[in-house]
Design a protein around this motif. Structure first.
Motif, mmCIF file in Angstrom:
data_model
loop_
_atom_site.group_PDB
_atom_site.id
_atom_site.type_symbol
_atom_site.label_atom_id
_atom_site.label_comp_id
_atom_site.label_asym_id
_atom_site.label_seq_id
_atom_site.Cartn_x
_atom_site.Cartn_y
_atom_site.Cartn_z
ATOM 1 N N ALA A 168 118.741 59.237 60.158
ATOM 2 C CA ALA A 168 117.936 58.638 60.945
ATOM 3 C C ALA A 168 116.871 57.624 60.584
ATOM 4 O O ALA A 168 116.707 56.455 61.189
ATOM 5 C CB ALA A 168 116.702 59.896 61.811
ATOM 6 N N PHE A 169 116.396 57.756 59.461
ATOM 7 C CA PHE A 169 115.546 56.783 58.866
ATOM 8 C C PHE A 169 116.472 55.599 58.444
ATOM 9 O O PHE A 169 115.695 54.474 58.335
ATOM 10 C CB PHE A 169 115.006 57.482 57.713
ATOM 11 N N GLY A 170 117.641 55.798 57.937
ATOM 12 C CA GLY A 170 118.402 54.505 57.597
ATOM 13 C C GLY A 170 118.490 53.571 58.908
ATOM 14 O O GLY A 170 118.856 52.476 58.902
ATOM 15 N N LEU A 171 118.942 54.476 60.084
ATOM 16 C CA LEU A 171 119.194 53.669 61.356
ATOM 17 C C LEU A 171 117.667 52.854 61.790
ATOM 18 O O LEU A 171 117.630 51.731 62.476
ATOM 19 C CB LEU A 171 119.863 54.475 62.553
ATOM 20 N N ILE A 172 116.632 53.909 61.715
ATOM 21 C CA ILE A 172 115.323 53.041 62.033
ATOM 22 C C ILE A 172 114.826 52.007 61.186
ATOM 23 O O ILE A 172 114.289 51.118 61.630
ATOM 24 C CB ILE A 172 114.191 54.374 61.890
ATOM 25 N N THR A 173 115.503 51.909 60.153
ATOM 26 C CA THR A 173 115.248 50.784 59.076
ATOM 27 C C THR A 173 116.299 49.737 59.436
ATOM 28 O O THR A 173 116.000 48.438 59.682
ATOM 29 C CB THR A 173 115.636 51.154 57.575
ATOM 30 N N ALA A 174 117.672 49.993 59.752
ATOM 31 C CA ALA A 174 118.452 48.948 59.825
ATOM 32 C C ALA A 174 118.397 48.265 61.405
ATOM 33 O O ALA A 174 118.622 46.886 61.404
ATOM 34 C CB ALA A 174 120.058 49.609 59.846
ATOM 35 N N ILE A 175 118.205 48.948 62.382
ATOM 36 C CA ILE A 175 118.202 48.449 63.666
ATOM 37 C C ILE A 175 117.040 47.142 63.862
ATOM 38 O O ILE A 175 117.465 45.793 64.239
ATOM 39 C CB ILE A 175 117.738 49.410 64.687
#
Length: 217
Positions: A168-175
């Motif tokens: 979740a945090f990876g996606l929150i960062t990537a988007i």
């Protein structure tokens, strides 16, 4: 529990891969802010330059353009000056155009500097999130294998929840980084297009003036 407390708990429960993802986010935001400020400054400078030479571009008044170029600094002035400097020695329109294109390419390197890193960091954040989740799941199933049967369900669900925080945090960062990268690319393209448009306007005006002089002769 406040929003800040939720964020802190989320980061604490995300496992060790949360920290490199957070570092990626900080680096990505730093590059984004630096690039946005640089591009915004270049855009404003070009807009001021266009307002000064708008009429000169229509009439092909190279003397006025050169005079403004000496008193003001802007990418568009450097591009136009490279073409104007070639006019006296060039026999073809293409020679002047090539001179300006060369300067445009030099400025593109400055305008696009570090921007590709943002897309790379977005991909890294996504991959780190997935890797953190996989490692977390491996650790969870290893722990469940030796746990008391009555506690296996609760232990497994809590361990999976923690592992999913990393993704979740990876996606929150990537988007957001992907969106920032797209915005910077759009801003860069706008600046480059405006510079190329100014060069084409000058070439067309010079060609028209030359044709008019030939018809009079």
């Amino acid at each position: 529990m406040s929003f800040t407390d939720h964020i802190i708990a989320f980061l604490q429960n995300g496992g060790p891969f949360i920290y490199p993802i957070a570092l990626v986010l900080v680096v990505g935001l730093a590059i984004t802010i630096e690039r946005w400020l640089y591009l915004s400054s270049a855009h404003r400078t070009n807009q001021k330059a266009f307002s000064l030479i708008k009429s000169a571009l229509k009439t092909g008044d190279v003397n006025t353009i050169s005079q403004h170029a000496q008193n003001h600094k802007a990418p568009v002035f450097d591009v136009l000056q490279s073409g104007i400097a070639r006019i006296s020695s060039a026999s073809r329109r293409e020679d002047v155009e090539y001179a300006m294109e060369e300067t445009v390419m030099e400025y593109m390197l400055r305008l696009e500097k570090r921007t590709p890193f943002i897309a790379t960091l977005a991909n890294i954040a996504t991959l780190l999130g997935l890797l953190g989740t996989i490692m977390g799941l491996i650790a969870a199933f290893s722990a469940v294998a030796s746990a008391d049967p009555a506690e296996k369900a609760n232990l497994l669900s809590s361990s999976i929840s923690v592992a999913m925080n990393t993704t979740a945090f990876g996606l929150i960062t990537a988007i957001p980084l992907i969106l920032f990268h797209s915005s910077l690319q759009t801003k860069t393209a706008t600046i480059v297009d405006s510079i190329e448009m100014a060069g084409i306007k000058l070439l067309n005006s010079l060609s028209f003036n030359q044709q008019t002089d030939n018809n009079r002769g």
